[in-house]
Design an enzyme around this catalytic site. Sequence first.
Site, PDB file in Angstrom:
ATOM      1  N   THR A  65       7.675 -14.314   7.274  1.00  0.00           N
ATOM      2  CA  THR A  65       9.113 -14.129   7.029  1.00  0.00           C
ATOM      3  C   THR A  65       9.741 -15.520   6.954  1.00  0.00           C
ATOM      4  O   THR A  65       9.436 -16.389   7.770  1.00  0.00           O
ATOM      5  CB  THR A  65       9.780 -13.297   8.143  1.00  0.00           C
ATOM      6  OG1 THR A  65       9.109 -12.043   8.219  1.00  0.00           O
ATOM      7  CG2 THR A  65      11.250 -13.037   7.840  1.00  0.00           C
ATOM      8  N   PHE A  90      13.125 -17.703   7.140  1.00  0.00           N
ATOM      9  CA  PHE A  90      14.480 -17.679   7.692  1.00  0.00           C
ATOM     10  C   PHE A  90      15.247 -18.911   7.195  1.00  0.00           C
ATOM     11  O   PHE A  90      14.638 -19.957   6.969  1.00  0.00           O
ATOM     12  CB  PHE A  90      14.450 -17.741   9.234  1.00  0.00           C
ATOM     13  CG  PHE A  90      13.810 -16.542   9.889  1.00  0.00           C
ATOM     14  CD1 PHE A  90      12.433 -16.413   9.955  1.00  0.00           C
ATOM     15  CD2 PHE A  90      14.593 -15.546  10.449  1.00  0.00           C
ATOM     16  CE1 PHE A  90      11.844 -15.307  10.563  1.00  0.00           C
ATOM     17  CE2 PHE A  90      14.020 -14.439  11.059  1.00  0.00           C
ATOM     18  CZ  PHE A  90      12.634 -14.322  11.113  1.00  0.00           C
TER      19      PHE A  90
HETATM   20  O1  LIG Z   1      13.712  -7.109  14.107  1.00  0.00           O
HETATM   21  C1  LIG Z   1      13.433  -8.298  14.323  1.00  0.00           C
HETATM   22  O2  LIG Z   1      12.812  -8.656  15.315  1.00  0.00           O
HETATM   23  C2  LIG Z   1      13.852  -9.316  13.366  1.00  0.00           C
HETATM   24  O3  LIG Z   1      13.952 -10.469  13.710  1.00  0.00           O
HETATM   25  C3  LIG Z   1      14.092  -8.935  11.936  1.00  0.00           C
HETATM   26  C4  LIG Z   1      12.853  -9.005  11.064  1.00  0.00           C
HETATM   27  C5  LIG Z   1      13.252  -8.780   9.563  1.00  0.00           C
HETATM   28  O4  LIG Z   1      14.429  -8.771   9.229  1.00  0.00           O
HETATM   29  O5  LIG Z   1      12.342  -8.630   8.757  1.00  0.00           O
HETATM   30  C6  LIG Z   1      12.227 -10.339  11.097  1.00  0.00           C
HETATM   31  C7  LIG Z   1      10.895 -10.507  11.032  1.00  0.00           C
HETATM   32  C8  LIG Z   1       9.946  -9.380  11.080  1.00  0.00           C
HETATM   33  O6  LIG Z   1       9.391  -9.217   9.797  1.00  0.00           O
HETATM   34  C9  LIG Z   1      10.596  -8.103  11.430  1.00  0.00           C
HETATM   35  C10 LIG Z   1      11.907  -7.957  11.449  1.00  0.00           C
END
Ligand SMILES: O=C(O)C(=O)C[C@]1(C(=O)O)C=C[C@@H](O)C=C1
Length: 379
Positions: free
Chosen positions: A262, A264
């Site tokens: 992911t 950010f």
């Molecule tokens: O729900 C979380 O823990 C988040 O930080 C969000 C989130 C996302 O938005 O994709 C971030 C990374 C992971 O892939 C799962 C969820």
Amino acid sequence: MALKSAAVFSWGDSRSNPSGFVFNRVKNLNTAPRNWVCVGGFSGHETISSAENENAGKSTTETDVSRKLSRDLSSLPKPLSVADLSAAPNDGVRISFKGLPGSYSEEAALKAYPKCETVPCDEFEDAFKAVELWLADKAVLPIENSSGGSIHRNYDLLLRHRLHIVGEVQLAPNFCLLALPGVRAEQLKRVLSHPQALASSDVLLSKLGVARENVDDTAGAAQYVASNGLRDAGVVASARAAEIYGLNILADRIQDDTDNVTRFLVLARDPIIPRTDKSFKTSIVFTLDEGPGVLFKALAVFALREINLTKIESRPQKKKPLRVVDDSNTGTAKYFDYLFYIDFEASMAEPRAQNALGHLQEFATFLRVLGCYPMDTTL
Ligand SMILES: O=C(O)C(=O)C[C@]1(C(=O)O)C=C[C@@H](O)C=C1
């Protein structure tokens, strides 16, 4: 599901509360928190004047005044010094993110700023506003996932708000299956988590034959299961969430794709100065007129200068979603109007990047640089 209504939030310290389930999420941004820090102290000058006023009309010796002065000063708070500020345990950085402590967004914030104080927020927009209102210094928000794609809400918010992108963080989340102590995987009837975490753990969840329930964030799911004592429910969340909310880890690294990443963005009130001594990325958003080849022409300004594009995203323009064009030959056509978001691998300090944007500006109907920032090369 009514996860939000089950959760109780209040102002307080967010990360030094591992045993309870009450955290200070930013909710009402019109109210300053109780633990608001007021920087700037008293004025020594005022103290001298009030001491003098009290003694007006008396024959006060200099020693009397200085004795009185030192008594008054000792009862007042000590002003902050440079030494106090540099010794701050969190480096003085407060980072807002969406979710609860233990979420992957918080992990991303801590990856970028290991000693920061994290500021949990209810919604993505609250994390933006927390920075705009100086409740936080920066926000860390997910923008895209290697398997799930773009997080469109944050693209829209980037345009609506005036924050600048000052960094990026790439995180490979380690998804764990959690449950209350004593609960075995075979006893689970359902598993709660963020949709992206559930989708990324499809193989194990299918094997278990459990129902999947979407919630706002992974740590919120852990908090909900723990605080409601749900013995039939598991959670996909981080090992840190297990520790914070008192859950057991039934399985570790349950993601189907071990390369799942992911990305950010780090957002701040002020931009950073672009440099050329390390790899920088620039993010822009623009609009174009309707017509054949206009997007091709827009992309060519980068190709002509050997600038590599790393991302392209299009979003509907909310204020004018449809454009009606009357043509006497073909009749009336309706077109969607789009915003194009592009990330490219160059610093705005480089002439080729400046020339590319100058060229794009000649025919783009709108152009904004969202930020120029160092690339995350840690993964
Ligand atoms: O729900 C979380 O823990 C988040 O930080 C969000 C989130 C996302 O938005 O994709 C971030 C990374 C992971 O892939 C799962 C969820």
